[in-house]
Design an enzyme around this catalytic site. Structure first.
Site, PDB file in Angstrom:
ATOM      1  N   CYS A  53       0.827  -1.209   0.000  1.00 31.96           N
ATOM      2  CA  CYS A  53       0.000   0.000   0.000  1.00 31.96           C
ATOM      3  C   CYS A  53       0.861   1.258   0.000  1.00 31.96           C
ATOM      4  O   CYS A  53       0.550   2.239  -0.676  1.00 31.96           O
ATOM      5  CB  CYS A  53      -0.932   0.001   1.203  1.00 31.96           C
ATOM      6  SG  CYS A  53      -2.108  -1.363   1.206  1.00 31.96           S
ATOM      7  N   ARG A 130      -8.514  -4.557  -2.299  1.00 31.93           N
ATOM      8  CA  ARG A 130      -7.590  -3.751  -3.092  1.00 31.93           C
ATOM      9  C   ARG A 130      -8.298  -3.516  -4.424  1.00 31.93           C
ATOM     10  O   ARG A 130      -7.954  -4.089  -5.452  1.00 31.93           O
ATOM     11  CB  ARG A 130      -6.230  -4.437  -3.292  1.00 31.93           C
ATOM     12  CG  ARG A 130      -5.152  -3.476  -3.803  1.00 31.93           C
ATOM     13  CD  ARG A 130      -3.824  -4.177  -4.065  1.00 31.93           C
ATOM     14  NE  ARG A 130      -3.231  -4.745  -2.886  1.00 31.93           N
ATOM     15  CZ  ARG A 130      -2.547  -4.058  -1.979  1.00 31.93           C
ATOM     16  NH1 ARG A 130      -2.402  -2.750  -2.117  1.00 31.93           N
ATOM     17  NH2 ARG A 130      -2.020  -4.655  -0.930  1.00 31.93           N
TER      18      ARG A 130
END
Length: 212
Positions: A53, A130
């Site tokens: 991330c 995601r």
């Protein structure tokens, strides 16, 4: 306590109106509908202070000027709290020298993630989230891209995707595999063979480049 409220609970789907929401973000209270008139990359990540991330946020922040050229806003989301968001973005700036200027929305109740179908209603974890949604100026979801936890998104591909959608709309054409700005688009497939089409020698009636 989150301020998140949902105006619709319908699961997000391609070519449907993106579920609107009001929530706290690192840029203050925000609503998705406030972005009408612009393209939006709305993306979720599993957790703050994680390696994949962080790599995505660094790349997105560095590519922000390129998204701006496409009049496309960036809007992030995770189930972490606003305070965690602020601490993570500050750490990225101080330790890695990258300023993340786009808003990051909190979703500790997972209400937004569930409304978008990122996780199911019974999930107690955001581990699978995601997801990326490309939303057009009318608020319509034009593309949905999912990645697993252990593989980061391609920011270059997101830029290509937005540019392709915009160009295809503008030219009333379609974008072929790997299309890049400056490359030819393709004509829509006709509904019947021939269909009054003037073909160049060797050209296929169903596979034709858009002519200047």
């Amino acid at each position: 306590m989150t301020e998140t409220t949902l105006q619709t609970i319908a699961c997000a789907r391609l070519n449907a109106l993106a579920p609107d929401f009001r929530a706290r973000s690192t840029s203050g209270p925000i609503t998705l509908s406030s972005y009408r008139g612009r393209w939006v990359i709305f993306f979720a990540h599993p957790a703050n202070f994680t390696p994949v991330c962080t790599s995505e946020f660094i790349a997105l922040a560095r590519a922000s000027p390129d998204f701006e050229k496409l009049d496309c806003a960036l809007l992030g989301l995770s189930v972490d709290s606003l305070y965690s968001h602020i601490a993570w973005i500050r750490d990225i700036r101080e330790r890695l020298g990258v300023n993340v200027a786009f808003p990051l929305v909190e979703d500790p109740s997972m209400a937004i993630a569930k409304a978008y179908g990122m996780i199911d209603d019974t999930s107690e974890s955001s581990a699978t989230v995601r997801a990326t949604y490309v939303i057009d100026p009318e608020g319509i979801i034009r593309a949905i891209v999912w990645y697993p936890m252990n593989v980061g998104r391609s920011v270059d591909e997101l830029l290509r995707l937005v540019a392709a959608l915009q160009s295809a709309d503008r030219e009333n054409a379609v974008a072929p595999e790997g299309w890049r700005p400056g490359k030819p688009l393709l004509e829509h497939a006709p509904t019947s063979e021939g269909d009054g089409i003037a073909l160049h020698p060797g050209e296929s009636w169903y596979f034709r480049e858009r002519r200047p």
